[in-house]
Design a protein around this motif. Structure first.
Motif, short mmCIF file in Angstrom:
data_model
loop_
_atom_site.label_atom_id
_atom_site.label_comp_id
_atom_site.label_asym_id
_atom_site.label_seq_id
_atom_site.Cartn_x
_atom_site.Cartn_y
_atom_site.Cartn_z
N GLY A 90 0.91 -1.06 0.01
CA GLY A 90 0.04 -0.07 0.04
C GLY A 90 0.90 1.25 -0.21
N LYS A 91 2.18 1.26 -0.07
CA LYS A 91 3.07 2.49 0.02
C LYS A 91 3.41 2.58 -1.26
CE LYS A 91 4.31 1.46 4.53
NZ LYS A 91 5.11 1.25 5.61
N ALA A 92 3.64 3.96 -1.91
CA ALA A 92 3.86 4.43 -3.10
C ALA A 92 5.60 4.08 -3.28
CB ALA A 92 3.60 5.69 -3.23
N THR A 93 6.14 3.72 -4.43
CA THR A 93 7.30 3.67 -4.81
C THR A 93 7.77 4.56 -5.78
OG1 THR A 93 6.65 2.19 -6.71
CG2 THR A 93 7.16 0.98 -4.37
N ILE A 94 9.09 4.33 -5.96
CA ILE A 94 9.88 5.32 -7.01
C ILE A 94 10.25 4.33 -8.11
CG2 ILE A 94 11.91 6.83 -7.50
CD1 ILE A 94 12.24 7.32 -4.39
N ILE A 95 9.82 4.75 -9.19
CA ILE A 95 10.08 3.93 -10.62
C ILE A 95 11.16 4.82 -11.54
CG2 ILE A 95 9.10 2.83 -12.41
CD1 ILE A 95 6.59 2.73 -10.70
N MET A 96 12.43 4.04 -11.69
CA MET A 96 13.03 4.64 -12.68
C MET A 96 13.59 3.70 -13.80
SD MET A 96 13.74 7.61 -11.45
CE MET A 96 15.21 8.25 -12.34
N PRO A 97 13.83 4.12 -14.99
CA PRO A 97 14.03 3.24 -15.97
C PRO A 97 15.68 2.72 -16.00
CG PRO A 97 13.77 5.32 -17.08
CD PRO A 97 13.31 5.36 -15.50
N LEU A 98 16.15 1.68 -16.06
CA LEU A 98 17.70 1.29 -15.96
C LEU A 98 18.40 1.82 -17.34
CD1 LEU A 98 17.61 -2.14 -14.27
CD2 LEU A 98 17.83 -0.12 -13.18
N ASN A 99 19.43 2.53 -17.02
CA ASN A 99 20.29 2.38 -18.32
C ASN A 99 21.06 1.35 -18.85
OD1 ASN A 99 22.71 2.52 -16.91
ND2 ASN A 99 22.42 4.50 -16.59
N LYS A 100 21.46 1.16 -19.85
CA LYS A 100 22.18 -0.07 -20.47
C LYS A 100 23.39 -0.53 -19.46
CE LYS A 100 20.83 0.70 -24.95
NZ LYS A 100 20.91 0.70 -26.41
N ASN A 101 24.11 0.20 -18.70
CA ASN A 101 25.27 0.10 -18.10
C ASN A 101 24.96 0.14 -16.84
OD1 ASN A 101 26.68 -0.20 -20.45
ND2 ASN A 101 27.08 2.15 -20.48
N ASP A 102 23.57 -0.14 -16.19
CA ASP A 102 23.37 -0.01 -14.63
C ASP A 102 24.04 -1.11 -13.82
OD1 ASP A 102 21.82 -0.24 -12.22
OD2 ASP A 102 20.96 1.76 -13.04
N LYS A 103 24.45 -1.15 -12.52
CA LYS A 103 25.05 -2.12 -12.14
C LYS A 103 24.07 -3.07 -11.38
CE LYS A 103 24.67 0.42 -7.59
NZ LYS A 103 25.18 0.88 -6.23
N LEU A 104 22.88 -3.00 -11.59
CA LEU A 104 21.88 -3.94 -11.34
C LEU A 104 21.60 -4.99 -12.18
CD1 LEU A 104 18.72 -1.87 -9.69
CD2 LEU A 104 20.49 -3.01 -8.72
N PHE A 105 22.14 -4.83 -13.35
CA PHE A 105 22.31 -5.93 -14.32
C PHE A 105 23.33 -7.02 -14.08
CE2 PHE A 105 20.69 -2.60 -17.44
CZ PHE A 105 19.46 -3.20 -17.67
N LYS A 106 23.88 -6.92 -13.06
CA LYS A 106 24.85 -7.75 -12.43
C LYS A 106 24.01 -8.84 -11.78
CE LYS A 106 28.15 -8.37 -8.86
NZ LYS A 106 28.94 -7.80 -7.66
N TYR A 107 23.02 -8.51 -11.39
CA TYR A 107 21.92 -9.53 -10.63
C TYR A 107 20.82 -10.24 -11.42
CZ TYR A 107 24.17 -6.88 -7.03
OH TYR A 107 25.19 -6.16 -6.05
N ILE A 108 20.64 -9.75 -12.63
CA ILE A 108 19.40 -9.96 -13.41
C ILE A 108 19.91 -10.69 -14.81
CG2 ILE A 108 17.86 -8.86 -12.03
CD1 ILE A 108 17.69 -6.83 -14.46
N LEU A 109 18.91 -11.50 -15.36
CA LEU A 109 19.20 -11.82 -16.67
C LEU A 109 18.84 -10.70 -17.62
CD1 LEU A 109 17.84 -15.56 -16.64
CD2 LEU A 109 20.23 -14.80 -16.44
N LYS A 110 19.63 -10.39 -18.57
CA LYS A 110 19.57 -9.27 -19.35
C LYS A 110 19.28 -9.71 -20.86
CE LYS A 110 22.04 -4.97 -20.79
NZ LYS A 110 22.98 -4.26 -20.78
N SER A 111 18.20 -9.02 -21.36
CA SER A 111 18.08 -9.36 -22.88
C SER A 111 17.82 -7.91 -23.69
CB SER A 111 16.78 -9.80 -23.06
OG SER A 111 16.29 -10.01 -24.15
N ASP A 112 18.47 -7.98 -24.86
CA ASP A 112 18.23 -6.65 -25.74
C ASP A 112 16.82 -6.57 -26.15
OD1 ASP A 112 21.15 -6.49 -25.61
OD2 ASP A 112 21.42 -7.40 -27.42
#
Length: 164
Positions: A90-112
């Motif tokens: 029930g609490k609002a979140t902050i949403i940001m698009p990830l850029n192509k070189n974001d460090k979070l891609f280290k943790y997820i499977l990435k697709s073009d």
């Protein structure tokens, strides 16, 4: 000569057993993230789309003081971040698009062929299950995330208790 060959052979064997390489560690990290991911199938403008929501807090290198998720749409659909709404318990979140070189891609499977968004709640919720409400344009979905891994191998950091 015989001793020299034995020493070289032992060096190769011990070198092979020393540690995993960096690439294998990243593959293992991405596999672990999949234990905290949920898939939502839906139709969007006459196309079949998959939304994958990955909960990153358990796998981050450094502990976060925020709840962190990555939302991906596959195949890529052009939804602007202001058209996406996510509520965590029930609490609002902050949403940001990830850029192509974001460090979070280290943790997820990435697709073009996918769009990625980082979803952050500025606090940690002290409950074992998180209730997520995801809406974009005219479609809404509900999802529940277990903060404990579904793996039979997972052990709690706080206590030596296996969760399964």
């Amino acid at each position: 000569m015989k001793k020299f060959i034995i020493i070289i052979f032992l060096a190769f064997v011990l070198n092979a057993c020393v540690y995993k390489n960096q690439e294998q560690s990243i593959v293992n990290l991405k596999s672990q993230t999949l234990m905290y991911a949920q898939k939502i199938n839906f139709n969007y403008k006459d196309n079949r789309i998959v939304a994958l929501l990955s909960y990153l807090n358990p796998v981050l290198d450094e502990k976060s003081q925020k709840e962190v998720f990555v939302l991906s749409f596959l195949p890529s659909i052009n939804i602007k971040q202001d058209q996406i709404s996510v509520l965590i318990d029930g609490k609002a979140t902050i949403i940001m698009p990830l850029n192509k070189n974001d460090k979070l891609f280290k943790y997820i499977l990435k697709s073009d062929y996918a769009n990625y968004y980082k979803i952050t709640l500025n606090e940690i919720i002290q409950k074992p299950i998180l209730q997520l409400n995801l809406c974009f344009e005219s479609q809404c979905f509900e999802s529940k995330f277990q903060k404990i891994s579904k793996s039979v191998y997972y052990r709690s950091e706080d206590a030596n208790i296996q969760h399964n």
